[in-house]
Design a protein around this motif. Structure first.
Motif, PDB file in Angstrom:
ATOM      1  N   GLU A  95     -26.580  -3.184  -5.949  1.00  0.00           N
ATOM      2  CA  GLU A  95     -27.160  -3.454  -7.263  1.00  0.00           C
ATOM      3  C   GLU A  95     -26.978  -4.923  -7.654  1.00  0.00           C
ATOM      4  OE1 GLU A  95     -26.956  -1.543 -11.739  1.00  0.00           O
ATOM      5  OE2 GLU A  95     -25.287  -1.192 -10.388  1.00  0.00           O
ATOM      6  N   VAL A  96     -25.765  -5.421  -7.517  1.00  0.00           N
ATOM      7  CA  VAL A  96     -25.453  -6.796  -7.909  1.00  0.00           C
ATOM      8  C   VAL A  96     -26.224  -7.799  -7.052  1.00  0.00           C
ATOM      9  CG1 VAL A  96     -23.598  -8.514  -7.974  1.00  0.00           C
ATOM     10  CG2 VAL A  96     -23.202  -6.229  -8.879  1.00  0.00           C
ATOM     11  N   SER A  97     -26.393  -7.473  -5.779  1.00  0.00           N
ATOM     12  CA  SER A  97     -27.084  -8.400  -4.889  1.00  0.00           C
ATOM     13  C   SER A  97     -28.590  -8.397  -5.091  1.00  0.00           C
ATOM     14  CB  SER A  97     -26.764  -8.062  -3.429  1.00  0.00           C
ATOM     15  OG  SER A  97     -27.404  -6.843  -3.059  1.00  0.00           O
ATOM     16  N   GLY A  98     -29.091  -7.403  -5.811  1.00  0.00           N
ATOM     17  CA  GLY A  98     -30.534  -7.314  -6.014  1.00  0.00           C
ATOM     18  C   GLY A  98     -31.269  -6.827  -4.786  1.00  0.00           C
ATOM     19  N   ALA A  99     -30.549  -6.165  -3.886  1.00  0.00           N
ATOM     20  CA  ALA A  99     -31.142  -5.724  -2.624  1.00  0.00           C
ATOM     21  C   ALA A  99     -32.173  -4.616  -2.805  1.00  0.00           C
ATOM     22  CB  ALA A  99     -30.042  -5.245  -1.670  1.00  0.00           C
ATOM     23  N   LEU A 100     -32.029  -3.834  -3.862  1.00  0.00           N
ATOM     24  CA  LEU A 100     -32.939  -2.716  -4.102  1.00  0.00           C
ATOM     25  C   LEU A 100     -33.381  -2.717  -5.561  1.00  0.00           C
ATOM     26  CD1 LEU A 100     -30.869   0.040  -2.242  1.00  0.00           C
ATOM     27  CD2 LEU A 100     -32.861  -1.175  -1.352  1.00  0.00           C
ATOM     28  N   ASN A 101     -34.486  -2.045  -5.825  1.00  0.00           N
ATOM     29  CA  ASN A 101     -34.968  -1.987  -7.208  1.00  0.00           C
ATOM     30  C   ASN A 101     -34.102  -1.029  -8.030  1.00  0.00           C
ATOM     31  OD1 ASN A 101     -36.123   0.748  -7.310  1.00  0.00           O
ATOM     32  ND2 ASN A 101     -37.634  -0.051  -5.859  1.00  0.00           N
ATOM     33  N   PRO A 102     -34.118  -1.169  -9.344  1.00  0.00           N
ATOM     34  CA  PRO A 102     -33.252  -0.355 -10.207  1.00  0.00           C
ATOM     35  C   PRO A 102     -33.441   1.165 -10.038  1.00  0.00           C
ATOM     36  CG  PRO A 102     -34.130  -2.195 -11.451  1.00  0.00           C
ATOM     37  CD  PRO A 102     -34.832  -2.198 -10.127  1.00  0.00           C
ATOM     38  N   GLY A 103     -34.659   1.605  -9.790  1.00  0.00           N
ATOM     39  CA  GLY A 103     -34.895   3.036  -9.600  1.00  0.00           C
ATOM     40  C   GLY A 103     -34.207   3.569  -8.357  1.00  0.00           C
ATOM     41  N   THR A 104     -34.224   2.799  -7.299  1.00  0.00           N
ATOM     42  CA  THR A 104     -33.566   3.200  -6.056  1.00  0.00           C
ATOM     43  C   THR A 104     -32.059   3.191  -6.231  1.00  0.00           C
ATOM     44  OG1 THR A 104     -35.427   2.329  -4.767  1.00  0.00           O
ATOM     45  CG2 THR A 104     -33.353   2.701  -3.588  1.00  0.00           C
ATOM     46  N   ILE A 105     -31.550   2.194  -6.932  1.00  0.00           N
ATOM     47  CA  ILE A 105     -30.107   2.134  -7.199  1.00  0.00           C
ATOM     48  C   ILE A 105     -29.676   3.376  -7.976  1.00  0.00           C
ATOM     49  CG2 ILE A 105     -28.324   0.915  -8.516  1.00  0.00           C
ATOM     50  CD1 ILE A 105     -29.056  -0.520  -5.909  1.00  0.00           C
ATOM     51  N   GLU A 106     -30.438   3.744  -8.984  1.00  0.00           N
ATOM     52  CA  GLU A 106     -30.111   4.932  -9.784  1.00  0.00           C
ATOM     53  C   GLU A 106     -30.132   6.189  -8.904  1.00  0.00           C
ATOM     54  OE1 GLU A 106     -28.982   7.211 -13.007  1.00  0.00           O
ATOM     55  OE2 GLU A 106     -28.995   5.043 -12.797  1.00  0.00           O
ATOM     56  N   ALA A 107     -31.117   6.272  -8.021  1.00  0.00           N
ATOM     57  CA  ALA A 107     -31.201   7.425  -7.118  1.00  0.00           C
ATOM     58  C   ALA A 107     -29.992   7.485  -6.183  1.00  0.00           C
ATOM     59  CB  ALA A 107     -32.504   7.365  -6.316  1.00  0.00           C
ATOM     60  N   LEU A 108     -29.500   6.332  -5.745  1.00  0.00           N
ATOM     61  CA  LEU A 108     -28.312   6.315  -4.894  1.00  0.00           C
ATOM     62  C   LEU A 108     -27.081   6.781  -5.668  1.00  0.00           C
ATOM     63  CD1 LEU A 108     -28.775   3.025  -2.839  1.00  0.00           C
ATOM     64  CD2 LEU A 108     -29.070   5.383  -2.055  1.00  0.00           C
ATOM     65  N   TYR A 109     -26.940   6.324  -6.909  1.00  0.00           N
ATOM     66  CA  TYR A 109     -25.820   6.800  -7.735  1.00  0.00           C
ATOM     67  C   TYR A 109     -25.900   8.319  -7.933  1.00  0.00           C
ATOM     68  CZ  TYR A 109     -23.967   2.208  -9.178  1.00  0.00           C
ATOM     69  OH  TYR A 109     -23.380   0.962  -9.211  1.00  0.00           O
ATOM     70  N   ILE A 110     -27.096   8.829  -8.142  1.00  0.00           N
ATOM     71  CA  ILE A 110     -27.287  10.271  -8.323  1.00  0.00           C
ATOM     72  C   ILE A 110     -26.937  11.019  -7.037  1.00  0.00           C
ATOM     73  CG2 ILE A 110     -29.056  12.059  -8.679  1.00  0.00           C
ATOM     74  CD1 ILE A 110     -30.351  10.056 -10.698  1.00  0.00           C
ATOM     75  N   ALA A 111     -27.304  10.458  -5.881  1.00  0.00           N
ATOM     76  CA  ALA A 111     -26.970  11.087  -4.600  1.00  0.00           C
ATOM     77  C   ALA A 111     -25.456  11.148  -4.397  1.00  0.00           C
ATOM     78  CB  ALA A 111     -27.633  10.323  -3.451  1.00  0.00           C
ATOM     79  N   VAL A 112     -24.773  10.061  -4.726  1.00  0.00           N
ATOM     80  CA  VAL A 112     -23.307  10.033  -4.606  1.00  0.00           C
ATOM     81  C   VAL A 112     -22.693  11.067  -5.548  1.00  0.00           C
ATOM     82  CG1 VAL A 112     -21.232   8.639  -5.030  1.00  0.00           C
ATOM     83  CG2 VAL A 112     -23.174   7.639  -3.799  1.00  0.00           C
ATOM     84  N   ASP A 113     -23.179  11.102  -6.779  1.00  0.00           N
ATOM     85  CA  ASP A 113     -22.652  12.056  -7.755  1.00  0.00           C
ATOM     86  C   ASP A 113     -22.906  13.493  -7.316  1.00  0.00           C
ATOM     87  OD1 ASP A 113     -21.451  12.643 -10.397  1.00  0.00           O
ATOM     88  OD2 ASP A 113     -23.449  13.457 -10.813  1.00  0.00           O
ATOM     89  N   GLY A 114     -24.100  13.754  -6.782  1.00  0.00           N
ATOM     90  CA  GLY A 114     -24.423  15.099  -6.311  1.00  0.00           C
ATOM     91  C   GLY A 114     -23.523  15.545  -5.176  1.00  0.00           C
ATOM     92  N   MET A 115     -23.296  14.661  -4.226  1.00  0.00           N
ATOM     93  CA  MET A 115     -22.427  14.990  -3.094  1.00  0.00           C
ATOM     94  C   MET A 115     -20.997  15.191  -3.574  1.00  0.00           C
ATOM     95  SD  MET A 115     -22.313  15.635   0.100  1.00  0.00           S
ATOM     96  CE  MET A 115     -23.314  14.838   1.313  1.00  0.00           C
ATOM     97  N   ALA A 116     -20.549  14.345  -4.494  1.00  0.00           N
ATOM     98  CA  ALA A 116     -19.189  14.460  -5.021  1.00  0.00           C
ATOM     99  C   ALA A 116     -19.004  15.774  -5.770  1.00  0.00           C
ATOM    100  CB  ALA A 116     -18.889  13.285  -5.946  1.00  0.00           C
ATOM    101  N   THR A 117     -19.956  16.116  -6.603  1.00  0.00           N
ATOM    102  CA  THR A 117     -19.873  17.358  -7.372  1.00  0.00           C
ATOM    103  C   THR A 117     -19.793  18.560  -6.438  1.00  0.00           C
ATOM    104  OG1 THR A 117     -21.096  16.370  -9.200  1.00  0.00           O
ATOM    105  CG2 THR A 117     -21.065  18.778  -9.087  1.00  0.00           C
ATOM    106  N   GLU A 118     -20.629  18.561  -5.426  1.00  0.00           N
ATOM    107  CA  GLU A 118     -20.642  19.664  -4.464  1.00  0.00           C
ATOM    108  C   GLU A 118     -19.319  19.774  -3.710  1.00  0.00           C
ATOM    109  OE1 GLU A 118     -22.976  20.588  -0.354  1.00  0.00           O
ATOM    110  OE2 GLU A 118     -24.170  19.866  -2.036  1.00  0.00           O
TER     111      GLU A 118
END
Length: 81
Positions: free
Chosen positions: A51-74
């Motif tokens: 996110e800080v490096s600007g490597a991906l767009n904000p929507g993709t960054i949000e999707a990655l955070y959601i993926a991490v949260d989903g895996m963690a919750t499971e």
């Protein structure tokens, strides 16, 4: 759900996808809660770096955070059983 399932439908550069999958799988393999939480912190740090490096767009960054949260919750729910 596997790390690959968490990323389904996302188009990521191959190196980022490989490292993201490694982080998600590390969460999924955690032997205990402490290990899972540590893996989550590392994965979130990786996404924050993208996110800080600007490597991906904000929507993709949000999707990655959601993926991490989903895996963690499971995984944490599995460890509580």
């Amino acid at each position: 759900m596997s790390g690959a399932d968490q990323l389904s439908g996302m188009t990521l550069p191959s190196r980022i996808k490989i490292h993201t999958l490694k982080h998600l799988e590390r969460i999924g393999r955690a032997a205990d809660k402490q290990g899972a939480l540590l893996a989550v912190e590392r994965a979130e740090g990786f996404v924050e770096g993208l996110e800080v490096s600007g490597a991906l767009n904000p929507g993709t960054i949000e999707a990655l955070y959601i993926a991490v949260d989903g895996m963690a919750t499971e995984r944490l729910a599995e460890l509580d059983r």
